[in-house]
Design an enzyme around this catalytic site. Sequence first.
Site, short mmCIF file in Angstrom:
data_model
loop_
_atom_site.label_atom_id
_atom_site.label_comp_id
_atom_site.label_asym_id
_atom_site.label_seq_id
_atom_site.Cartn_x
_atom_site.Cartn_y
_atom_site.Cartn_z
N ALA A 15 68.91 68.03 62.59
CA ALA A 15 68.18 68.86 62.82
C ALA A 15 66.49 68.07 63.09
O ALA A 15 65.73 68.80 63.74
CB ALA A 15 67.66 69.79 61.61
N GLY A 17 66.59 65.57 65.26
CA GLY A 17 66.53 64.95 66.83
C GLY A 17 65.82 65.69 67.63
O GLY A 17 65.42 66.82 67.52
N LYS A 18 65.94 65.13 68.89
CA LYS A 18 65.21 65.88 69.87
C LYS A 18 65.66 67.29 70.16
O LYS A 18 64.79 68.19 70.18
CB LYS A 18 65.13 65.12 71.49
CG LYS A 18 64.35 63.92 71.21
CD LYS A 18 64.44 63.06 72.69
CE LYS A 18 65.73 62.24 72.98
NZ LYS A 18 65.85 61.11 72.09
N MET A 19 67.10 67.46 70.02
CA MET A 19 67.45 68.76 70.48
C MET A 19 67.53 69.38 69.50
O MET A 19 67.23 70.68 69.32
CB MET A 19 69.25 68.36 71.05
CG MET A 19 69.25 68.39 72.20
SD MET A 19 68.27 69.27 73.58
CE MET A 19 69.02 70.94 72.96
N THR A 100 76.91 67.73 71.23
CA THR A 100 77.18 66.25 71.51
C THR A 100 78.21 65.92 72.77
O THR A 100 78.92 66.45 73.34
CB THR A 100 77.91 65.57 70.34
OG1 THR A 100 77.09 66.25 69.00
CG2 THR A 100 77.80 64.19 70.31
N THR A 101 77.57 64.79 73.42
CA THR A 101 78.45 64.28 74.57
C THR A 101 78.97 62.92 74.21
O THR A 101 78.32 62.37 73.13
CB THR A 101 77.58 64.35 75.88
OG1 THR A 101 76.51 63.35 75.61
CG2 THR A 101 76.97 65.49 76.20
N HIS A 156 68.84 61.11 84.07
CA HIS A 156 68.63 61.49 82.70
C HIS A 156 67.46 60.33 82.51
O HIS A 156 67.43 59.32 82.82
CB HIS A 156 69.70 61.50 81.90
CG HIS A 156 70.51 62.64 81.84
ND1 HIS A 156 71.55 62.97 82.53
CD2 HIS A 156 70.44 63.85 81.26
CE1 HIS A 156 72.15 64.17 82.67
NE2 HIS A 156 71.37 64.69 81.62
N LYS A 160 69.32 57.85 77.10
CA LYS A 160 70.78 58.37 76.89
C LYS A 160 71.46 57.16 77.03
O LYS A 160 71.53 56.25 77.95
CB LYS A 160 71.09 59.18 78.30
CG LYS A 160 72.30 60.04 78.18
CD LYS A 160 72.10 61.16 79.30
CE LYS A 160 73.51 61.56 79.31
NZ LYS A 160 73.87 62.51 78.10
N GLY A 166 78.29 64.13 80.32
CA GLY A 166 79.08 64.90 80.28
C GLY A 166 79.24 66.19 81.11
O GLY A 166 80.16 66.68 81.41
N THR A 167 77.99 66.48 81.62
CA THR A 167 77.80 67.68 82.55
C THR A 167 78.37 67.22 83.86
O THR A 167 79.15 68.04 84.72
CB THR A 167 76.39 67.90 82.72
OG1 THR A 167 75.49 68.43 81.24
CG2 THR A 167 75.99 69.18 83.53
N1 LIG Z 1 74.85 70.06 75.52
C1 LIG Z 1 73.51 69.79 76.03
O1 LIG Z 1 73.25 70.70 76.62
C2 LIG Z 1 72.79 68.90 75.74
C3 LIG Z 1 71.61 68.50 75.83
C4 LIG Z 1 70.90 67.47 75.63
C5 LIG Z 1 71.58 66.50 74.94
N2 LIG Z 1 72.80 66.62 74.56
C6 LIG Z 1 73.51 65.63 73.54
O2 LIG Z 1 73.05 65.99 72.13
C7 LIG Z 1 72.93 64.58 71.50
C8 LIG Z 1 71.82 64.48 70.88
O3 LIG Z 1 70.69 64.34 71.62
P1 LIG Z 1 69.27 64.23 71.36
O4 LIG Z 1 68.60 63.90 72.71
O5 LIG Z 1 68.75 65.21 70.43
O6 LIG Z 1 69.41 62.79 70.63
P2 LIG Z 1 68.53 62.10 69.56
O7 LIG Z 1 66.97 62.81 69.70
O8 LIG Z 1 68.66 60.72 69.50
O9 LIG Z 1 69.21 63.04 68.31
C9 LIG Z 1 70.30 62.27 67.36
C10 LIG Z 1 70.62 62.88 66.08
O10 LIG Z 1 71.61 62.46 65.66
C11 LIG Z 1 71.35 62.05 64.28
N3 LIG Z 1 72.05 60.98 63.82
C12 LIG Z 1 72.29 59.68 64.77
N4 LIG Z 1 73.15 58.99 63.89
C13 LIG Z 1 73.60 59.69 62.39
C14 LIG Z 1 74.34 59.51 61.46
N5 LIG Z 1 75.03 58.39 61.47
N6 LIG Z 1 74.51 60.37 60.73
C15 LIG Z 1 73.67 61.70 60.74
N7 LIG Z 1 72.99 62.03 61.78
C16 LIG Z 1 72.88 60.92 62.64
C17 LIG Z 1 69.68 61.48 64.54
O11 LIG Z 1 69.26 61.46 63.26
P3 LIG Z 1 67.85 60.56 62.79
O12 LIG Z 1 66.85 61.59 63.33
O13 LIG Z 1 67.91 60.29 61.35
O14 LIG Z 1 68.03 59.12 63.69
C18 LIG Z 1 69.21 62.47 65.40
O15 LIG Z 1 68.63 63.72 64.40
C19 LIG Z 1 73.36 63.67 72.76
O16 LIG Z 1 74.79 63.47 72.64
C20 LIG Z 1 73.02 64.16 73.95
O17 LIG Z 1 73.67 63.59 75.09
C21 LIG Z 1 73.32 67.67 74.96
#
Ligand SMILES: NC(=O)c1ccc[n+]([C@@H]2O[C@H](COP(=O)([O-])OP(=O)(O)OC[C@H]3O[C@@H](n4cnc5c(N)ncnc54)[C@H](OP(=O)(O)O)[C@@H]3O)[C@@H](O)[C@H]2O)c1
Length: 266
Positions: A15, A17-19, A100-101, A156, A160, A166-167
């Site tokens: 929760a 993370g950026k998303m 997740t991708t 992107h 990334k 993935g899209t």
């Molecule tokens: N489906 C869609 O529409 C869409 C859109 C955008 C992104 N995505 C995908 O969503 C994923 C996350 O993107 P994001 O931009 O939100 O990335 P992000 O900001 O880097 O967030 C990643 C999250 O995962 C957590 N995390 C990393 N390692 C962990 C671990 N070992 N245990 C528990 N939590 C852990 C991080 O926690 P910390 O904050 O503690 O580091 C953070 O909360 C990526 O795979 C991205 O490609 C999908």
Amino acid sequence: MQSQHLKTAICVNAATGKMGQQITHQIIESDKADLSAAFCRSGHPYFNKIVRGSTNLPYTNDLSAGLSMSQVVIDFSLPTVSLALIDKAIECKTPILIGTTGFSQEQFQLVEKASQQIPILWAPNTSIGVNVTISLIAKAAAQLGNQANVEIIESHHKHKVDAPSGTALKMGEAICEATHTSLRKRAVFQRHREKRQRKDDDIGFSVIRAGEIIGEHKVIFALDNEVINIEHKAQNRRCFAEGAVKAAIWLAKQKNGLYSMQDFIG
Ligand SMILES: NC(=O)c1ccc[n+]([C@@H]2O[C@H](COP(=O)([O-])OP(=O)(O)OC[C@H]3O[C@@H](n4cnc5c(N)ncnc54)[C@H](OP(=O)(O)O)[C@@H]3O)[C@@H](O)[C@H]2O)c1
């Protein structure tokens, strides 16, 4: 007995993370969902702090308690983190939407297997607009058959780690499904090593990683005398969060199985 007017209790993994932050915000703003738990790592500065905008809900790492009080969980993290969450979601019988991708084929097989035990929606892109774009691409591919040269270009942000997105891969798969062909045979991910012209049925992938671009995808269908471009640009991350929350509310009412955004938008 549960009234159909009750809000859907949704918890969010990763929760912080950026998303994750966009999604918790979207749930808090929604009149159809309640934020039941927000998970983060115990070492994170937000751990035990109150989620902004919530009524006194702290970030926690107690997955079992959070999942048990939720009708569905949303997870945008890393493949290994998503897989560990799936195990917990099975224990608690909580449906899971995974955004997740970057899953390997082996990792994705584990997701497929888990969907026999709980409802899982896996969506490399949860934006409603992107999924409508995928439908348009499939329609164009079916109508054009093998007349067009297809190229997919995606851009992107610099953070990334997986490529192509993935899209972009999903768009390639939609084209191959519509033309009864195989992406494994048609995909071309690099051209600098081999000196050869493209084959007519190659699907070339081009990847741009720069700055803070949220996500852009363009599919080119090039015929001999004309070119069709089908393009989607995300203006901000809200489009992913909005689609994810709507689809999660839908997923909470589905039977065990593996679903996609296409199943949700119909
Ligand atoms: N489906 C869609 O529409 C869409 C859109 C955008 C992104 N995505 C995908 O969503 C994923 C996350 O993107 P994001 O931009 O939100 O990335 P992000 O900001 O880097 O967030 C990643 C999250 O995962 C957590 N995390 C990393 N390692 C962990 C671990 N070992 N245990 C528990 N939590 C852990 C991080 O926690 P910390 O904050 O503690 O580091 C953070 O909360 C990526 O795979 C991205 O490609 C999908």
